[in-house]
Scaffold this active site. Sequence first.
Site, mmCIF file in Angstrom:
data_model
loop_
_atom_site.group_PDB
_atom_site.id
_atom_site.type_symbol
_atom_site.label_atom_id
_atom_site.label_comp_id
_atom_site.label_asym_id
_atom_site.label_seq_id
_atom_site.Cartn_x
_atom_site.Cartn_y
_atom_site.Cartn_z
ATOM 1 N N PHE A 236 -6.050 22.573 -22.552
ATOM 2 C CA PHE A 236 -6.797 21.418 -23.042
ATOM 3 C C PHE A 236 -8.169 21.426 -22.359
ATOM 4 C CE2 PHE A 236 -7.990 16.871 -22.893
ATOM 5 C CZ PHE A 236 -8.178 16.719 -24.240
ATOM 6 N N ASP A 237 -9.148 20.747 -22.945
ATOM 7 C CA ASP A 237 -10.525 20.892 -22.437
ATOM 8 C C ASP A 237 -10.697 20.454 -20.978
ATOM 9 O OD1 ASP A 237 -10.452 18.179 -22.977
ATOM 10 O OD2 ASP A 237 -12.028 18.205 -24.478
ATOM 11 N N HIS B 53 -18.989 17.126 -25.626
ATOM 12 C CA HIS B 53 -18.737 16.164 -26.708
ATOM 13 C C HIS B 53 -18.860 14.715 -26.249
ATOM 14 C CE1 HIS B 53 -15.096 17.568 -24.787
ATOM 15 N NE2 HIS B 53 -14.409 16.510 -25.176
ATOM 16 N N LYS C 174 0.049 9.666 -22.600
ATOM 17 C CA LYS C 174 0.586 10.090 -23.902
ATOM 18 C C LYS C 174 2.069 9.714 -23.939
ATOM 19 C CE LYS C 174 -3.182 12.788 -23.355
ATOM 20 N NZ LYS C 174 -4.070 12.641 -22.187
ATOM 21 N N ALA D 81 2.004 16.535 -20.979
ATOM 22 C CA ALA D 81 1.512 15.275 -21.554
ATOM 23 C C ALA D 81 2.361 14.812 -22.746
ATOM 24 C CB ALA D 81 0.054 15.444 -21.988
ATOM 25 N N TYR E 265 0.827 -1.213 0.000
ATOM 26 C CA TYR E 265 0.000 0.000 0.000
ATOM 27 C C TYR E 265 0.861 1.263 0.000
ATOM 28 C CZ TYR E 265 -3.803 3.172 1.013
ATOM 29 O OH TYR E 265 -4.710 4.192 0.930
ATOM 30 N N ASP F 284 2.041 21.655 -18.634
ATOM 31 C CA ASP F 284 1.151 20.520 -18.871
ATOM 32 C C ASP F 284 1.947 19.652 -19.831
ATOM 33 O OD1 ASP F 284 -0.614 18.690 -19.869
ATOM 34 O OD2 ASP F 284 -2.289 20.083 -20.069
HETATM 35 N N1 F0G Z 1 -3.479 17.804 -20.886
HETATM 36 C C1 F0G Z 1 -3.437 17.568 -22.199
HETATM 37 C C2 F0G Z 1 -2.610 18.455 -23.071
HETATM 38 C C3 F0G Z 1 -4.174 16.511 -22.748
HETATM 39 O O1 F0G Z 1 -4.121 16.303 -24.057
HETATM 40 C C4 F0G Z 1 -4.946 15.703 -21.885
HETATM 41 C C5 F0G Z 1 -5.745 14.602 -22.407
HETATM 42 C C6 F0G Z 1 -4.944 15.977 -20.518
HETATM 43 C C7 F0G Z 1 -4.196 17.034 -20.056
HETATM 44 C C8 F0G Z 1 -5.738 15.165 -19.543
HETATM 45 O O2 F0G Z 1 -5.125 13.943 -19.328
HETATM 46 O O3 F0G Z 1 -6.768 12.249 -20.157
HETATM 47 O O4 F0G Z 1 -4.907 11.623 -18.615
HETATM 48 O O5 F0G Z 1 -6.805 12.954 -17.790
HETATM 49 N N2 F0G Z 1 -5.962 14.410 -23.613
HETATM 50 C C9 F0G Z 1 -6.660 13.304 -24.228
HETATM 51 C C10 F0G Z 1 -6.812 13.572 -25.691
HETATM 52 C C11 F0G Z 1 -7.913 12.891 -23.555
HETATM 53 O O6 F0G Z 1 -7.545 12.822 -26.357
HETATM 54 O O7 F0G Z 1 -6.174 14.482 -26.214
HETATM 55 P P1 F0G Z 1 -5.962 12.623 -18.967
#
Ligand code: F0G
Length: 462
Positions: free
Chosen positions: A129-130, A452, A261, A220, A76, A218
């Site tokens: 990002f959204d 979406h 990613k 990713a 854990y 960010d």
């Molecule tokens: N930041 C960026 C730039 C992203 O592209 C994403 C996710 C996230 C944060 C959130 O990360 O999905 O692990 O919670 N992008 C995916 C996409 C969902 O399809 O571009 P997550």
Amino acid sequence: MSQTNDTLPPPPFKIKMVEPIQLTTLAERKEYLKAAGYNIFNIPAEKVYIDLLTDSGTSAMSDNQWSGLMLGDESYAQCKNFYNLRSVVKEITGFEFIIPTHQGRSAENLVFYALNLDKTKIAVSNQFFDTTRANIESMGAKAHDLVIPEAYNTSIYHDFKGNMDINALENFLNQNSNVGVIILTVTNNTGGGQPVSLRNIEDVSKLAKKHNLPLFLDAARFAENAYFIKLREKEYSEFTPKQIAQKMFSYTDGCMMSAKKDGLVNIGGFIALNNKDTYNRIKERMVITEGFPTYGGLAGRDLEAIARGLTEVLSEDYLRYRYQQLQYLGNNLVKANIPVLLPVGGHSVNLDALRFLPHIPQSQFPGWALTIALYEKYGIRSVELGSVVFAHQKEDQTWVYPDLELVRLAIPRRVYSREHLDYVCQSIIDLYKSKEEIKGLKMTYDPGLLRHFNALFEPISS
Ligand code: F0G
């Protein structure tokens, strides 16, 4: 400096395991679409032939990662895989404190909580990002994009279309004393996977320091961003991708990473940072929502896979192949005069739906209509980054539509071969020939935030 030849060198790996895929019939796909309410997120994955919905969590792991799963320590607290992950992340980012999370958006949520982003605050980014925007807005704060204006023109070439507009940022910071955090999204997913230059990161960092504000990446797609820097920013052409990544992080105070990613894994993420108070606040909060701070909602084996993925992703052979694969698809589409966002991004090729379907107004969702047509005719799943994702209503109820209406073809890492990309390319060329037949859509159910994922539609028949 884009690659123009239409050949693709072999990938730096061979295939050890296969997963069958199947092309359904046109009649079947028409039925699936109807049952899905014309929302591509509702189509069963088994009914998709080539799935370019996302590059997130869809990577093929290596034999090295799979064998790492067998070494998962499922204690854990303080499992040994946490220490492995911590040492890899520390080596790349230089940050002192590392906190695993189950994915990127939970990292965002924890960081914004710890930074006290409330309704009095504004967060600024090149482009959010959204989910990042939604996390900020759900805390009552405002999210403000300041990407360079070139980012909104799909036909202009710019080496670093993900860059922050430095003058606009300076003005914004001078005029708003309530900014709580600056975030650079690398690469800029919303703008088509476009990179941010090291010079830009350094300039943003100077402004952040001047205004005493935390700067977070960010991260990713940090490795893809590092490779673009190597190719396009001359002073770094002799640096390894890892050295460039280290430099990128060195200008910042922390990062949030969706490891789905560039972590080359199917689930996971982390936060890394230097500020001890922020770290403590995150730790206190996360035991309520994510779990103990050394596992963050993941199994020990997942942590091991991320540690190994982060090492693999910085291989120059891998990054070169990844870049070339994207260029191959993008350039072949451009050669056939398909309207594509230029230059080609790091993880996605983006169709410009406003130029592809000029006969469909944004109120009838041209990007969405294109995703539906691509699936219906060819079994290809893509995603709209346009009016369904980004349009919003003003107080007087009128709609504001986004400048870009993109259809993103996100390429999963190490998954599809050149033949798959050729099929995608040829399908889009064929579709373009009969584009006038594609009709707009009417939204029959609007769920509001991140609509979406759950919205439903009907085709407009006339
Ligand atoms: N930041 C960026 C730039 C992203 O592209 C994403 C996710 C996230 C944060 C959130 O990360 O999905 O692990 O919670 N992008 C995916 C996409 C969902 O399809 O571009 P997550």
